[in-house]
Design a protein around this motif. Structure first.
Motif, PDB file in Angstrom:
ATOM      1  N   ALA A 127     -21.182  36.738 -51.245  1.00 22.39           N
ATOM      2  CA  ALA A 127     -20.473  36.954 -49.974  1.00 22.39           C
ATOM      3  C   ALA A 127     -21.357  37.458 -48.844  1.00 22.39           C
ATOM      4  N   ALA A 131     -20.711  42.183 -46.945  1.00 20.80           N
ATOM      5  CA  ALA A 131     -19.872  42.507 -48.102  1.00 20.80           C
ATOM      6  C   ALA A 131     -20.626  43.372 -49.100  1.00 20.80           C
ATOM      7  N   LEU A 159     -15.022  41.982 -55.542  1.00 25.69           N
ATOM      8  CA  LEU A 159     -14.802  41.111 -54.382  1.00 25.69           C
ATOM      9  C   LEU A 159     -13.351  41.143 -53.912  1.00 25.69           C
ATOM     10  N   ALA A 163     -14.320  41.375 -50.251  1.00 22.07           N
ATOM     11  CA  ALA A 163     -14.337  40.016 -49.695  1.00 22.07           C
ATOM     12  C   ALA A 163     -13.324  39.157 -50.440  1.00 22.07           C
ATOM     13  N   GLU A 165     -11.515  36.788 -49.635  1.00 24.77           N
ATOM     14  CA  GLU A 165     -11.490  35.352 -49.326  1.00 24.77           C
ATOM     15  C   GLU A 165     -12.411  34.539 -50.232  1.00 24.77           C
ATOM     16  N   VAL A 166     -13.390  35.191 -50.882  1.00 24.79           N
ATOM     17  CA  VAL A 166     -14.308  34.444 -51.757  1.00 24.79           C
ATOM     18  C   VAL A 166     -14.213  34.928 -53.203  1.00 24.79           C
ATOM     19  N   ALA A 170     -16.095  33.403 -56.596  1.00 23.86           N
ATOM     20  CA  ALA A 170     -17.206  34.202 -57.118  1.00 23.86           C
ATOM     21  C   ALA A 170     -17.023  34.616 -58.570  1.00 23.86           C
TER      22      ALA A 170
END
Length: 416
Positions: A127, A131, A159, A163, A165-166, A170
């Motif tokens: 990320a 992040a 994450l 983050a 959104e990913v 991930a």
């Protein structure tokens, strides 16, 4: 720094001499917390020193094969602990500044530092920098509540916090990172006990663990209702069976010029009449019964010894030290003879003390067992090797390392 550490040491000694029985419970808890913070801060200083010494190559300059081996001798650490110390020093060197500050401040311990560094690297890959920086703060806060094991488990979903959104994308990357860690951390440690037994510890990667279970599980089944062995004893015996099966094959690599083998030394009279013990080439003793049992499935190799029990040399008829002469060398040196080295015979070369090209003979009194590192070190350094009056090798260090140039010996290998 030395003055500050000496003052800190004196303060700790004073604390140790203070009777704790007189303190109240609240004070005891507060003192425990303070001692733990101090321990973590000292760990940060120690790791910084190890990292700097490792970067300067101090260990190899003093004849050690690695910084871990040097630390083992210098600090009297188990070699596994010394290796982990070097690895943690490297990890701290590359960790984010906030992590180093947290360790120096006593907020995290060294095990948590490694977890945080690994997790932040994964976040950075998945990320980006922003992040990853956010992850550092989250993980340091978690470290105040959770130990390293729990922190790593929580880190697999970091994450979701920094983050989201990913996060899903991930997850696969995190699994790959976990596989990489598994590969990196694989190891087996073999520690010799005082009575000749070995303690095995280690971590197997996933594939090797599956292979080991597949190999020994069928052999761990109780042989019948009268089998009184514990599960641990059955696993031990299964591993022994697997090793014996491997030794019976012709697929193992050669071991110092000879096929892989177990060498037992005894007298012919003792073997036939079960009167005397035998000696392995590691120096450990076997009972007459064990010698007889091994002889049932072994080749008998006669050797001629002189009156002092020394195997006769082979003169200059050949250059390479192999066969019976190498076995005699192993029986004498037990492993790499260089001071402080614990490499076993199978990792060692036979070195001519006086080079063959200079007229040196291929004989026991002109040979010494050295591991690859120390064999190269002897050839390119100012260390000198000779046999002492008792026929065992001793090494004279260069003047820059020891102005008195006092001969040194290896004390790691057991001698009869």
């Amino acid at each position: 720094m030395i003055d500050a550490l000496e003052q800190a040491e004196a303060a700790v000694v004073a604390c140790f001499d203070t009777p704790v029985w007189a303190a109240g419970e609240r004070d005891l808890v507060a003192a425990l917390d303070a001692a733990h913070r101090l321990e973590q801060r000292l760990a940060a200083v120690k790791l910084a020193l190890v990292r700097e010494l490792d970067g300067r190559g101090t260990a190899t300059a003093q004849g050690a094969s690695s910084t871990a081996v040097w630390l083992r001798d210098r600090l009297r650490l188990p070699v596994g602990a010394a290796r982990r110390l070097v690895e943690l020093a490297a990890t701290l060197d590359t960790a984010p500044p906030a992590v180093r500050d947290a360790l120096a401040g006593g907020a995290v311990d060294v095990a948590q530092v490694r977890v945080i560094a690994d997790t932040v690297q994964t976040v950075h890959t998945a990320a980006g920098t922003q992040a990853a920086d956010k992850a550092v703060g989250v993980l340091v806060n978690w470290a105040a509540q959770f130990d390293a094991t729990q922190l790593r488990r929580l880190g697999t979903r970091i994450l979701d916090h920094v983050a989201p959104e990913v996060a899903d994308a991930a997850t696969e990357a995190a699994l790959r990172a976990q596989e990489s860690r598994t590969t990196r951390d694989r190891h087996i440690t073999i520690s010799e006990q005082t009575d000749g037994r070995l303690r095995l510890t280690g971590i197997l990667d996933t594939e090797t663990a599956a292979a080991l279970r597949a190999a020994i599980d069928p052999l761990t089944t109780p042989t019948g209702p009268d089998d009184a062995r514990t599960p641990g004893q059955r696993r031990h015996d299964a591993l022994a069976d697997v090793c014996r099966l491997a030794l019976r094959t012709s697929d193992l690599p050669e071991n110092g010029g000879d096929p892989a083998q177990l060498v037992v030394t005894t007298s012919f009279d003792g073997l036939t009449r079960q009167l005397s013990a035998g000696a392995l080439d590691t120096g450990l003793q076997l009972t007459p019964e064990a010698v007889r049992r091994l002889a049932c499935d072994a080749a008998i190799l006669p050797a001629i010894l002189n009156g002092a029990g020394q195997p006769l040399d082979v003169g200059r008829q050949r250059r390479l030290i192999t066969g019976p002469l190498r076995r005699a060398l192993v029986l004498r040196d037990r492993g790499c003879a260089f001071p402080g080295c614990d490499r076993p015979p199978r990792w060692c070369d036979a070195h001519h003390i006086r080079h063959w090209a200079d007229g040196g003979t291929t004989s026991l009194d002109n040979a010494v067992l050295l591991c690859g590192h120390h064999h190269r070190h002897i050839h390119r350094s100012d260390w000198a090797v000779q046999l002492g009056r008792d026929g065992h090798p001793e090494f004279t260090p260069p003047a820059w390392l020891d102005p008195d140039q006092l001969p040194r010996r290896n004390h790691y290998h057991r001698r009869r």
